[in-house]
Scaffold this motif. Structure first.
Motif, PDB file in Angstrom:
ATOM      1  N   LEU A 125       0.841  -1.190   0.000  1.00 51.15           N
ATOM      2  CA  LEU A 125       0.000   0.000   0.000  1.00 51.15           C
ATOM      3  C   LEU A 125       0.880   1.245   0.000  1.00 51.15           C
ATOM      4  N   PRO A 126       0.470   2.299  -0.683  1.00 55.63           N
ATOM      5  CA  PRO A 126       1.306   3.496  -0.761  1.00 55.63           C
ATOM      6  C   PRO A 126       1.436   4.194   0.592  1.00 55.63           C
ATOM      7  N   LEU A 127       2.575   4.772   0.815  1.00 54.52           N
ATOM      8  CA  LEU A 127       2.894   5.450   2.061  1.00 54.52           C
ATOM      9  C   LEU A 127       2.717   6.955   1.918  1.00 54.52           C
ATOM     10  N   LEU A 128       2.069   7.573   2.890  1.00 54.93           N
ATOM     11  CA  LEU A 128       2.014   9.028   2.975  1.00 54.93           C
ATOM     12  C   LEU A 128       2.463   9.394   4.377  1.00 54.93           C
ATOM     13  N   SER A 129       3.621  10.017   4.502  1.00 55.09           N
ATOM     14  CA  SER A 129       4.160  10.352   5.816  1.00 55.09           C
ATOM     15  C   SER A 129       3.341  11.460   6.464  1.00 55.09           C
ATOM     16  N   ASP A 130       3.524  11.641   7.750  1.00 55.16           N
ATOM     17  CA  ASP A 130       2.823  12.695   8.463  1.00 55.16           C
ATOM     18  C   ASP A 130       3.196  14.071   7.914  1.00 55.16           C
ATOM     19  N   VAL A 131       4.458  14.254   7.586  1.00 52.14           N
ATOM     20  CA  VAL A 131       4.899  15.540   7.030  1.00 52.14           C
ATOM     21  C   VAL A 131       4.248  15.786   5.673  1.00 52.14           C
ATOM     22  N   GLU A 132       4.171  14.754   4.834  1.00 51.14           N
ATOM     23  CA  GLU A 132       3.507  14.892   3.536  1.00 51.14           C
ATOM     24  C   GLU A 132       2.017  15.174   3.705  1.00 51.14           C
ATOM     25  N   LEU A 133       1.417  14.554   4.710  1.00 48.34           N
ATOM     26  CA  LEU A 133       0.003  14.799   4.990  1.00 48.34           C
ATOM     27  C   LEU A 133      -0.225  16.256   5.377  1.00 48.34           C
ATOM     28  N   MET A 134       0.655  16.803   6.173  1.00 52.25           N
ATOM     29  CA  MET A 134       0.519  18.208   6.573  1.00 52.25           C
ATOM     30  C   MET A 134       0.762  19.153   5.393  1.00 52.25           C
ATOM     31  N   ALA A 135       1.634  18.766   4.483  1.00 53.89           N
ATOM     32  CA  ALA A 135       1.836  19.570   3.276  1.00 53.89           C
ATOM     33  C   ALA A 135       0.575  19.564   2.419  1.00 53.89           C
ATOM     34  N   LEU A 136      -0.102  18.410   2.375  1.00 55.72           N
ATOM     35  CA  LEU A 136      -1.359  18.317   1.638  1.00 55.72           C
ATOM     36  C   LEU A 136      -2.439  19.160   2.315  1.00 55.72           C
ATOM     37  N   GLN A 137      -2.455  19.150   3.659  1.00 59.97           N
ATOM     38  CA  GLN A 137      -3.382  19.999   4.397  1.00 59.97           C
ATOM     39  C   GLN A 137      -3.142  21.468   4.071  1.00 59.97           C
ATOM     40  N   ALA A 138      -1.888  21.873   4.039  1.00 62.11           N
ATOM     41  CA  ALA A 138      -1.549  23.246   3.704  1.00 62.11           C
ATOM     42  C   ALA A 138      -2.010  23.610   2.294  1.00 62.11           C
ATOM     43  N   ARG A 139      -1.883  22.666   1.385  1.00 64.01           N
ATOM     44  CA  ARG A 139      -2.316  22.909   0.001  1.00 64.01           C
ATOM     45  C   ARG A 139      -3.822  23.137  -0.076  1.00 64.01           C
ATOM     46  N   VAL A 140      -4.580  22.354   0.693  1.00 63.84           N
ATOM     47  CA  VAL A 140      -6.036  22.542   0.726  1.00 63.84           C
ATOM     48  C   VAL A 140      -6.381  23.963   1.165  1.00 63.84           C
ATOM     49  N   HIS A 141      -5.676  24.458   2.166  1.00 67.44           N
ATOM     50  CA  HIS A 141      -5.978  25.781   2.706  1.00 67.44           C
ATOM     51  C   HIS A 141      -5.589  26.910   1.764  1.00 67.44           C
ATOM     52  N   GLN A 142      -4.887  26.584   0.693  1.00 66.88           N
ATOM     53  CA  GLN A 142      -4.530  27.584  -0.309  1.00 66.88           C
ATOM     54  C   GLN A 142      -5.434  27.534  -1.538  1.00 66.88           C
ATOM     55  N   LEU A 143      -6.410  26.635  -1.532  1.00 61.69           N
ATOM     56  CA  LEU A 143      -7.339  26.520  -2.654  1.00 61.69           C
ATOM     57  C   LEU A 143      -8.342  27.677  -2.635  1.00 61.69           C
ATOM     58  N   PRO A 144      -9.002  27.938  -3.767  1.00 59.82           N
ATOM     59  CA  PRO A 144     -10.071  28.949  -3.780  1.00 59.82           C
ATOM     60  C   PRO A 144     -11.121  28.628  -2.715  1.00 59.82           C
ATOM     61  N   MET A 145     -11.598  29.667  -2.054  1.00 54.95           N
ATOM     62  CA  MET A 145     -12.486  29.474  -0.911  1.00 54.95           C
ATOM     63  C   MET A 145     -13.953  29.465  -1.334  1.00 54.95           C
ATOM     64  N   PRO A 146     -14.726  28.475  -0.888  1.00 58.79           N
ATOM     65  CA  PRO A 146     -16.161  28.451  -1.207  1.00 58.79           C
ATOM     66  C   PRO A 146     -16.907  29.581  -0.513  1.00 58.79           C
ATOM     67  N   THR A 147     -18.127  29.822  -0.954  1.00 59.57           N
ATOM     68  CA  THR A 147     -18.907  30.948  -0.435  1.00 59.57           C
ATOM     69  C   THR A 147     -19.695  30.586   0.817  1.00 59.57           C
ATOM     70  N   TRP A 148     -19.828  29.292   1.144  1.00 59.91           N
ATOM     71  CA  TRP A 148     -20.531  28.876   2.352  1.00 59.91           C
ATOM     72  C   TRP A 148     -19.501  28.529   3.427  1.00 59.91           C
ATOM     73  N   ARG A 149     -19.954  28.561   4.668  1.00 63.88           N
ATOM     74  CA  ARG A 149     -19.038  28.393   5.800  1.00 63.88           C
ATOM     75  C   ARG A 149     -19.537  27.304   6.741  1.00 63.88           C
ATOM     76  N   LEU A 150     -18.613  26.600   7.368  1.00 61.54           N
ATOM     77  CA  LEU A 150     -18.974  25.674   8.433  1.00 61.54           C
ATOM     78  C   LEU A 150     -19.214  26.463   9.711  1.00 61.54           C
ATOM     79  N   GLU A 151     -20.461  26.487  10.150  1.00 56.61           N
ATOM     80  CA  GLU A 151     -20.813  27.103  11.428  1.00 56.61           C
ATOM     81  C   GLU A 151     -20.920  25.978  12.454  1.00 56.61           C
ATOM     82  N   VAL A 152     -19.973  25.921  13.354  1.00 56.77           N
ATOM     83  CA  VAL A 152     -19.812  24.758  14.229  1.00 56.77           C
ATOM     84  C   VAL A 152     -21.048  24.513  15.084  1.00 56.77           C
ATOM     85  N   LYS A 153     -21.568  25.547  15.715  1.00 55.60           N
ATOM     86  CA  LYS A 153     -22.725  25.347  16.592  1.00 55.60           C
ATOM     87  C   LYS A 153     -23.974  24.988  15.797  1.00 55.60           C
TER      88      LYS A 153
END
Length: 302
Positions: A125-153
């Protein structure tokens, strides 16, 4: 075994239904892998040659009782996939229908934290290290932002409505009331967030790259909340994860991120508790109830 309702394809006049099989592993959804045949037209009006029909695989993501209970919007999912399609980080959307969403099937393998082998030692099975996972997380946060928001409550309130009354013990009601009364953590400016970036939603494609699937919970939101959800979903060490994430984005002041993630983590457990209770009612699965009870104990011990 439940059969696939082919009536959803009546509006797709340009394709022919070939096969369908249910997909395993989805928690919020029960999706289907479809094989459809696209019949291409003649290249030229006067040509007698036709292109061979092409079979293409898609995932059918229906509007169902589960999507309503979990507050999933297929329209939002279609919009975010369309918004980020040029980034090649997610499946391409094919068609939004009244009854659900068709998206590209991503060929590849779900990643793992460590290399494992099958029983016959022939398949890794392919390996994704924790550091690579965090780099992928960072990439998501740089994507164009949708117009709706997660309201936690609001999300918590939605889940609460789908939990049966007999499950709402005094202890659970007390935990719910406490969280709904308390102020939310103050983190950072909104970014595009996936809100379910577990390794189970990351595919290593045939070219060696990675694609993230299941964008049903994606929305604009606090990136430190998304980071906390990713840490919890993957069982990561928060210190390592936050440092790796900040390194990927060249953020030097990490202390604020550590504090924000720590403040969000109980809220992540709270949302997960409610989510598992909704799932337990939907699927009548004791493992969901067990997960919820463990989270309830964790929250009440703090």
């Amino acid at each position: 075994m439940e059969s696939f309702d082919q009536s959803v394809l009546r509006v797709l006049s340009d394709v022919e239904f070939i096969t369908a099989r249910p997909l395993s592993g989805g928690l919020s959804n029960r999706c289907w892998l479809l094989e459809l045949r696209h019949h291409t037209p003649r290249h030229k009006p006067d040509s007698s040659l036709r292109s061979a029909p092409q079979n293409v695989s898609y995932v059918w993501r229906p509007n169902a009782a589960s999507s309503r209970a979990f507050g999933v919007s297929r329209q939002h999912e279609y919009q975010i996939l369309s918004l980020i399609q040029s980034q090649h980080i997610a499946p391409a959307p094919y068609r939004l229908l009244e009854s659900g969403l068709l998206v590209e099937w991503v060929t590849g393998q779900v990643v793992e934290e460590e290399q494992t082998t099958s029983s016959d030692n022939t398949k890794q099975l392919p390996l994704l290290s924790d550091v690579e996972l965090m780099a992928l997380q960072a990439r998501v946060h740089q994507l164009p932002m949708p117009t709706w928001r997660l309201e936690v409550k609001s999300k918590a309130e939605h889940y609460w409505q789908f939990i049966p009354e007999h499950v709402k013990t005094p202890l659970l009601q007390s935990v719910y009331a406490d969280f709904q009364y308390n102020a939310l953590p103050i983190g950072f400016a909104d970014t595009c967030c996936h809100h379910d970036l577990g390794r189970y939603n990351i595919i290593q494609t045939e070219d060696g790259g990675y694609k993230i699937i299941d964008w049903e919970y994606a929305a604009a939101g606090d990136p430190s909340l998304d980071l906390a959800l990713t840490i919890n979903a993957n069982g990561l060490d928060p210190l390592m994860a936050v440092n790796a994430y900040c390194s990927a984005l060249q953020i030097t002041g990490t202390q604020e991120w550590h504090q924000a993630v720590a403040l969000w983590q109980p809220w992540c457990e709270f949302l997960s508790l409610l989510w598992f209770l909704v799932g337990a009612e939907l699927w009548q699965d004791d493992t969901y109830t067990e997960q919820a009870l463990q989270l309830l104990v964790t929250l009440t011990d703090k």
